[in-house]
Motif scaffolding. Structure first.
Motif, PDB file in Angstrom:
ATOM      1  N   GLN A 253      39.992  25.655  39.935  1.00  0.00           N
ATOM      2  CA  GLN A 253      41.109  26.551  40.281  1.00  0.00           C
ATOM      3  C   GLN A 253      41.048  27.822  39.431  1.00  0.00           C
ATOM      4  O   GLN A 253      41.210  28.932  39.936  1.00  0.00           O
ATOM      5  N   ARG A 254      40.830  27.656  38.128  1.00  0.00           N
ATOM      6  CA  ARG A 254      40.793  28.829  37.237  1.00  0.00           C
ATOM      7  C   ARG A 254      39.626  29.739  37.583  1.00  0.00           C
ATOM      8  O   ARG A 254      39.739  30.965  37.538  1.00  0.00           O
TER       9      ARG A 254
ATOM     10  N   THR B  37      41.406  31.653  32.183  1.00  0.00           N
ATOM     11  CA  THR B  37      42.865  31.706  32.049  1.00  0.00           C
ATOM     12  C   THR B  37      43.238  32.307  30.705  1.00  0.00           C
ATOM     13  O   THR B  37      42.815  31.815  29.659  1.00  0.00           O
ATOM     14  N   LEU B  38      44.028  33.369  30.730  1.00  0.00           N
ATOM     15  CA  LEU B  38      44.565  33.932  29.500  1.00  0.00           C
ATOM     16  C   LEU B  38      45.913  33.269  29.242  1.00  0.00           C
ATOM     17  O   LEU B  38      46.773  33.239  30.111  1.00  0.00           O
TER      18      LEU B  38
ATOM     19  N   VAL C 179      33.271  41.307  28.335  1.00  0.00           N
ATOM     20  CA  VAL C 179      33.914  40.275  29.145  1.00  0.00           C
ATOM     21  C   VAL C 179      34.911  39.532  28.266  1.00  0.00           C
ATOM     22  O   VAL C 179      34.554  39.066  27.177  1.00  0.00           O
ATOM     23  N   VAL C 180      36.166  39.447  28.719  1.00  0.00           N
ATOM     24  CA  VAL C 180      37.182  38.654  28.031  1.00  0.00           C
ATOM     25  C   VAL C 180      37.266  37.317  28.748  1.00  0.00           C
ATOM     26  O   VAL C 180      37.614  37.264  29.930  1.00  0.00           O
ATOM     27  N   ALA C 181      36.904  36.246  28.054  1.00  0.00           N
ATOM     28  CA  ALA C 181      36.789  34.932  28.688  1.00  0.00           C
ATOM     29  C   ALA C 181      37.815  33.965  28.119  1.00  0.00           C
ATOM     30  O   ALA C 181      37.817  33.677  26.919  1.00  0.00           O
ATOM     31  N   GLY C 182      38.713  33.483  28.991  1.00  0.00           N
ATOM     32  CA  GLY C 182      39.665  32.455  28.603  1.00  0.00           C
ATOM     33  C   GLY C 182      39.168  31.088  29.030  1.00  0.00           C
ATOM     34  O   GLY C 182      38.082  30.958  29.625  1.00  0.00           O
ATOM     35  N   PRO C 183      39.932  30.030  28.759  1.00  0.00           N
ATOM     36  CA  PRO C 183      39.551  28.685  29.190  1.00  0.00           C
ATOM     37  C   PRO C 183      39.298  28.635  30.691  1.00  0.00           C
ATOM     38  O   PRO C 183      40.017  29.264  31.467  1.00  0.00           O
ATOM     39  N   GLY C 184      38.268  27.904  31.082  1.00  0.00           N
ATOM     40  CA  GLY C 184      37.941  27.776  32.490  1.00  0.00           C
ATOM     41  C   GLY C 184      37.017  28.850  33.011  1.00  0.00           C
ATOM     42  O   GLY C 184      36.693  28.871  34.196  1.00  0.00           O
TER      43      GLY C 184
END
Length: 789
Positions: free
Chosen positions: A306-307, A723-724, A754-759
């Motif tokens: 989903q993310r 996801t942020l 690149v700003v990478a959050g979980p997922g």
């Protein structure tokens, strides 16, 4: 009994009543008769009445609140409550499944196999009202409606009256903050019983369970809500601070453990075929279900998927609502009336002999435009087939010709506007291509009265004051109609001349409401440039285009002056939209209204220079290509630019037949078109005007490519993925754009960071492959702080 004994008995009674409520309302497995439940409840009520200091918010006796409210407050959804995309045919669902697999870069099927199959969470789509329940440390602290997805109404007191909503979560291990989302609805039996009581008491009956549920939940008196047979079913989550399972089904099953009701039809399906089988099964059993549904919702089960799939502007890419076919009925067309919209469009509306369609009495239906009337062959007096498209919007589908009466009358568009009497004209469509413009008749008829037409004026002002525009609280549709009908307002600018004495005498106003309205109008005088552009109601210019115009061109003066050809250098602004924008600002009446708005105190915020991204963004070959000279496309324009060197050089070359005849890279037809184009004085003047504006704006190929002062990330391209958790991606995008960066949807060698959050998935992998810098959210927030954002 001692105080300690009383307190212990109260706690025991609450626990026992919560258990029985859960078994009765959620599990549908009651273990005691109603009389015994009533005895326990009355004992608790008596003890609490004798010891009010022991009453707590999660007590079963507190489900029915105190005094009625005067109004609902607003709730801002920290995680937006998005709507779902729709599938109406099986092919739509198959396309959705294909997009999901492609978005996740999973193997496709071929002659030798079906490819990867996605697991989907499957649930019926309840026909009710979407709500959000917020639990903190296991206690219900707030309930809110979906509203527009960003802002809803605070209905905390009312949701506490719904019997299957736990006031305190069961068990343990729940997150410290848990926002549960679901549907409040009314069962078919509950709806029938409610209507029977309404008839018995002489009250008004409800048209369908959905309307009954929505109306019941939005009662200002919670005692009325408590008397209605409302139920809640959760389908997902919003804001969460804590750990939850990593799948959609896993989350829902965990919510059930904590006492929250979920659908008994919840299933897991692997692949599109299994989803279709579930849809057909539910469809066959639809009539026998205890509640109304209008389709089935499919969601990708894996939360990491989903993310990775993310969202479009207003809907997730990982979920879809597969609607059931609309219900259809026969009725008689009594008349066709014409309504006038904000842009002057005169739209036919069918007035029907009332008929019940899918549980709703329908007396009006959309006809879209006169082309649709002609396609249907519609005449007044016809028997027609009505369908509720998507179970919502009534639509005329077909004429039953064999039932046409002898006195049936044809439908004609009025020559004069039914509101103001101005002429009604058919729109013309302009198709622009290389070297020519082709005109054809459009399907829309418009009243030419503009703001002299009361209908257009009302709709224009309603749009101007709406939440996403100037957001003037207290100016609802009926008040706007009063202001226009009494002659107090003849344009949006007149709102800023209203006096206390003019408003206080209007229907529904007193001293306080008058002062509040005038304060709200005064507070609207400092809109951002983007909001102001959107509020003007330019045809085909929505919020995103308004934001783009404001961010790219930086000032109202540039936007007003921009030529259509210059506007097309902005991303996602095509030729037709560019001409709509230019025509709007060329109109003398619109110029007057904008001037009056500024004279009466409207001060635009966030105006500045041209965005760094667009400094020197044009090239000479692109400029020549966009002049739309027949036979000269990108390659020919490049060759012509090299030969001519400048616009004046190309103009001179076009008239030097000897020099042009020996030029390489243009065929004879293109050379002839070039010569004919620049022979026309208007074309020469237009080309020079476009170049002069590009120079004035700083977009010309000879302009300086520079970073605008105060924009430290100008010229950089950033990508957000995953996801942020601290801020939404929309907020992160706004902050980056405010610092001058371009936020792209894909990673390339030109990506700065690149700003990478979980997922984070494929974008993160691509960044690693290309050696692009990657930040996690903590590093990103630190970087923003360093820039003062």
């Amino acid at each position: 009994m001692t105080d300690a004994t009383i307190a212990a008995r109260i706690l025991a009674l609450r626990a026992e009543l919560d258990l029985h409520s859960h078994r009765y309302y959620v599990l549908d497995e009651p273990s005691i008769p109603d009389a015994e439940y009533d005895r326990l409840f009355n004992e608790l009520k008596a003890l609490e009445a004798a010891h009010p200091e022991l009453v707590t918010a999660d007590s079963p006796t507190q489900r029915v609140g105190g005094a009625a409210l005067s109004a609902f407050g607003e709730v801002r959804h920290e995680v937006p409550m998005l709507s779902l995309g729709n599938a109406f045919e099986e092919d739509d669902l198959l396309d959705f499944d294909r997009r999901v697999r492609e978005g996740l870069d999973l193997p496709a099927g071929d002659l030798f196999g079906g490819g990867a199959e996605i697991e989907y969470c499957c649930e019926p789509k309840l026909d009710g009202l979407a709500v959000s329940l917020l639990y903190e440390n296991g206690l219900l602290v707030r309930g809110a409606t979906r509203g527009d997805g960003s802002t809803g109404e605070d209905i905390s007191t009312n949701v506490r009256t719904i019997r299957n909503v736990p006031l305190k979560l069961h068990g343990e291990g729940w997150p410290s903050v848990l926002e549960v989302r679901g549907e409040v609805f009314m069962s078919k039996a509950g709806f029938d019983a409610l209507n029977a009581r309404q008839v018995e008491s002489g009250g008004k009956t409800f048209a369908n369970p959905r309307n009954a549920a929505a109306g019941s939940l939005r009662q200002l008196d919670p005692k009325i809500t408590a008397s209605r047979p409302l139920e809640f079913c959760c389908y997902g989550i919003g804001r969460v601070e804590g750990e939850l399972p990593t799948t959609q089904v896993g989350i829902l099953q965990q919510l059930r453990v904590w006492g929250l009701p979920i659908s008994r039809e919840l299933k897991l399906a692997k692949g599109a075929d299994a989803c279709l089988a579930y849809y057909r099964d539910i469809g066959e059993r639809r009539a026998s279900l205890a509640y109304e549904i209008d389709g089935v919702v499919f969601k990708v089960n894996d939360l990491a998927y989903q993310r990775e799939l993310g969202f479009r502007a207003r809907e997730p890419r990982w979920a879809i609502a597969h609607k059931f076919p609309a219900s259809e009925e026969l009725t008689e067309l009594l008349d066709v009336e014409f309504q006038v919209g904000r842009t002057g469009a005169v739209t036919p509306v069918a007035r029907l002999k009332p008929v019940k369609v899918a549980g709703v009495m329908v007396s009006n239906a959309t006809l879209h435009n006169m082309d649709e009337v002609a396609r249907l062959g519609l005449m007044v007096g016809d028997t027609v087939i009505i369908r509720r498209a998507g179970d919502v919007i009534p639509q005329v589908m077909q004429v039953v010709l064999e039932r046409r009466p002898a006195d049936a009358r044809p439908v004609h568009i009025p020559e004069q506007c039914p509101v103001c009497g101005s002429a009604v004209e058919r729109t013309q469509l302009v198709k622009r291509s290389k070297g020519k413009e082709t005109f054809s008749e459009g399907s829309v008829y418009r009243c030419v009265g503009r703001l002299a037409c009361g209908a257009q004026l009302k709709q224009a002002i309603i749009h101007y004051v709406s939440r996403r525009a100037l957001d003037i609280e207290g100016l609802g549709d009926k008040i706007v109609e009063q202001l226009v009908d009494t002659g107090l307002v003849a344009s949006p600018a007149d709102l800023y001349t209203l006096s206390y004495e003019q408003v206080v005498v209007l229907e529904g106003f007193a001293d306080l409401s008058t002062r509040n309205l005038l304060t709200a109008i005064a507070e609207s005088k400092r809109p951002t440039l983007a909001r102001f552009i959107y509020a003007l109601g330019i045809p085909d210019v929505g919020e995103e285009t308004a934001k783009l115009l404001a961010r790219a061109l930086g000032s109202l003066a540039r936007i007003q002056a921009a030529l259509p050809e210059v506007l097309t250098w902005l991303p996602d602004v095509g030729g037709e939209v560019a001409h709509e924008i230019h025509s709007f600002f060329e109109d003398s009446h619109n110029q007057t209204v904008i001037a009056q708005l500024l004279e009466r105190g409207v001060q635009l915020q966030e105006e500045g220079e041209l965005h760094a991204e667009f400094a020197a963004c044009t090239t000479f070959p692109e400029f020549l290509d966009r002049l739309n000279i027949a036979g000269i496309a990108a390659t020919g324009a490049k060759n012509l630019a090299e030969k001519g060197g400048s616009l004046e050089g190309v103009i001179a070359l076009s008239q030097d037949w000897l020099e042009l005849s020996v030029m390489k890279g243009l065929n004879e037809k293109a050379k002839q078109s070039l010569r004919e184009f620049f022979v026309v004085a208007e074309n020469v003047a237009r080309a020079r005007a476009i170049e002069q504006q590009l120079l004035a704006f700083g977009m010309h190929w000879a302009s300086e490519k520079k970073q605008v002062a105060g924009l430290p990330l100008a010229g950089q391209t950033w990508v957000l993925t995953g996801t942020l958790e601290v801020m939404s991606r929309d907020v992160a995008k706004e902050k980056l754009e405010a610092l001058g960066a371009k936020v792209a949807g894909s990673v390339s060698a030109k990506t700065t960071c690149v700003v990478a959050g979980p997922g984070a998935g494929s974008k993160l992998a691509k960044a690693s492959e290309l050696g692009v810098r990657v930040m996690d959210e903590a590093e990103f927030l630190t970087a923003l702080s360093g820039f003062g954002a």
